[in-house]
Design an enzyme around this catalytic site. Structure first.
Site, PDB file in Angstrom:
ATOM      1  N   MET A 158      -3.970   2.039  -3.601  1.00 50.28           N
ATOM      2  CA  MET A 158      -4.180   3.031  -2.548  1.00 50.28           C
ATOM      3  C   MET A 158      -5.627   3.511  -2.564  1.00 50.28           C
ATOM      4  O   MET A 158      -6.102   4.005  -3.592  1.00 50.28           O
ATOM      5  CB  MET A 158      -3.247   4.237  -2.767  1.00 50.28           C
ATOM      6  CG  MET A 158      -1.773   3.911  -2.689  1.00 50.28           C
ATOM      7  SD  MET A 158      -0.749   5.352  -3.126  1.00 50.28           S
ATOM      8  CE  MET A 158      -0.924   5.319  -4.912  1.00 50.28           C
ATOM      9  N   ILE A 189      -0.164   5.207 -11.241  1.00 52.86           N
ATOM     10  CA  ILE A 189      -1.367   5.136 -12.069  1.00 52.86           C
ATOM     11  C   ILE A 189      -2.502   5.887 -11.400  1.00 52.86           C
ATOM     12  O   ILE A 189      -2.843   5.626 -10.235  1.00 52.86           O
ATOM     13  CB  ILE A 189      -1.778   3.670 -12.311  1.00 52.86           C
ATOM     14  CG1 ILE A 189      -0.634   2.902 -12.971  1.00 52.86           C
ATOM     15  CG2 ILE A 189      -3.030   3.601 -13.182  1.00 52.86           C
ATOM     16  CD1 ILE A 189      -0.893   1.419 -13.094  1.00 52.86           C
ATOM     17  N   GLY A 211      -6.565   8.661  -4.768  1.00 54.27           N
ATOM     18  CA  GLY A 211      -6.928   7.256  -4.875  1.00 54.27           C
ATOM     19  C   GLY A 211      -6.365   6.661  -6.147  1.00 54.27           C
ATOM     20  O   GLY A 211      -6.712   7.105  -7.235  1.00 54.27           O
ATOM     21  N   SER A 212      -5.477   5.677  -6.047  1.00 53.89           N
ATOM     22  CA  SER A 212      -4.730   5.285  -7.225  1.00 53.89           C
ATOM     23  C   SER A 212      -3.961   3.993  -6.996  1.00 53.89           C
ATOM     24  O   SER A 212      -4.273   3.233  -6.083  1.00 53.89           O
ATOM     25  CB  SER A 212      -3.771   6.426  -7.583  1.00 53.89           C
ATOM     26  OG  SER A 212      -3.192   6.953  -6.398  1.00 53.89           O
ATOM     27  N   ARG A 213      -2.896   3.778  -7.787  1.00 55.60           N
ATOM     28  CA  ARG A 213      -2.162   2.522  -7.729  1.00 55.60           C
ATOM     29  C   ARG A 213      -0.711   2.738  -8.159  1.00 55.60           C
ATOM     30  O   ARG A 213      -0.422   3.627  -8.969  1.00 55.60           O
ATOM     31  CB  ARG A 213      -2.843   1.523  -8.677  1.00 55.60           C
ATOM     32  CG  ARG A 213      -2.232   0.142  -8.725  1.00 55.60           C
ATOM     33  CD  ARG A 213      -3.091  -0.734  -9.600  1.00 55.60           C
ATOM     34  NE  ARG A 213      -2.364  -1.323 -10.706  1.00 55.60           N
ATOM     35  CZ  ARG A 213      -2.934  -1.934 -11.728  1.00 55.60           C
ATOM     36  NH1 ARG A 213      -4.244  -2.028 -11.795  1.00 55.60           N
ATOM     37  NH2 ARG A 213      -2.212  -2.448 -12.694  1.00 55.60           N
TER      38      ARG A 213
END
Length: 238
Positions: free
Chosen positions: A104, A162, A192-194
């Site tokens: 993301m 994450i 902002g991540s995953r």
């Protein structure tokens, strides 16, 4: 007539998640204060506030409901489809499992959703670093929140939120022992991540690297349920 116009305006607006209200309020207060003092910096904060409002949007989703289908837990780009050893906190063994990673960026919707229906067997928060979430080592080094969902058929699916390079907090909306429907909101990551999905060994991957995924809607895999008969696909809307 006026009521109809107001209703149409509300229906056309994307809902904002309540987690964003404090940030938006702070931005509005600073912007108004700067405007009162007649400084042009107020326009900069107005743009920042608009972006923060956009970041915390929480649009409704229509989820395909079927015991074999796995939907994406996050909006963004599918950055990896591979096999990987699950993080130890998931307790899913030490052998590599099928894994789908969704990255993301700062303009994606950051509300995460359940990929399958099931009971939350485990939730484990692990503090860590904040390196670029697109790097493979982020799954081991970064701050993360891991969930294990057990489906009605007894299949285990791991979901790991994450934190990324600029993310500084993972907010969970669920608790251990709770039951989830596919597409139900499970948490949010700022900014902002995953999200990694760890699937059973015999899962059939139905997505590819570079594909754009929509949380709660995009089918990324099919589980081998062994049900012996096909179940109809339903649709769940929020």
């Amino acid at each position: 007539m006026v009521n109809d116009m107001i209703r149409s305006l509300r229906n056309g607006m994307v809902p904002i998640h309540r987690e964003g209200y404090p940030f938006i309020a702070i931005g509005v207060i600073i912007t108004v204060a700067l405007w009162v003092f007649g400084t042009w910096v107020g326009w900069i904060f107005a743009l920042i506030t608009a972006w923060v409002t956009y970041f915390f949007r929480d649009p409704p989703r229509v989820t395909p409901v079927h015991p074999d289908l796995v939907v994406s837990g996050a909006d963004g780009r599918i950055s990896s489809v591979s096999r990987a050893v699950p993080p130890p906190e998931l307790d899913l063994g030490t052998e590599p499992l099928p894994r789908v990673c969704v990255f993301m960026n700062v303009v994606n919707v950051h509300v995460n959703r359940a990929p399958v229906a099931g009971r939350i067997e485990r939730i484990v928060y692990t503090p860590g670093k904040f390196v670029n979430a697109e790097l493979d080592k982020a799954s081991e080094d970064n701050e993360r929140n891991a969930l294990v969902l057990e489906t009605q058929e007894g299949r285990l699916v791991g979901v790991v939120q994450i934190a990324g390079l600029v993310a500084r907090r993972i907010v969970s909306f669920v608790q251990e022992g709770g039951r989830l429907e596919p597409g139900q909101r499970i948490g949010l990551i700022r900014f902002g991540s995953r999200v990694d999905h760890y699937l059973p060994e015999d899962a059939e991957i139905l997505c590819q690297v570079g594909q754009t995924a929509t949380a709660g809607e995009t089918v990324i895999a099919r589980l081998g349920s062994g049900a012996g008969h096909p179940a109809p696909v339903r649709w769940r809307s929020d």
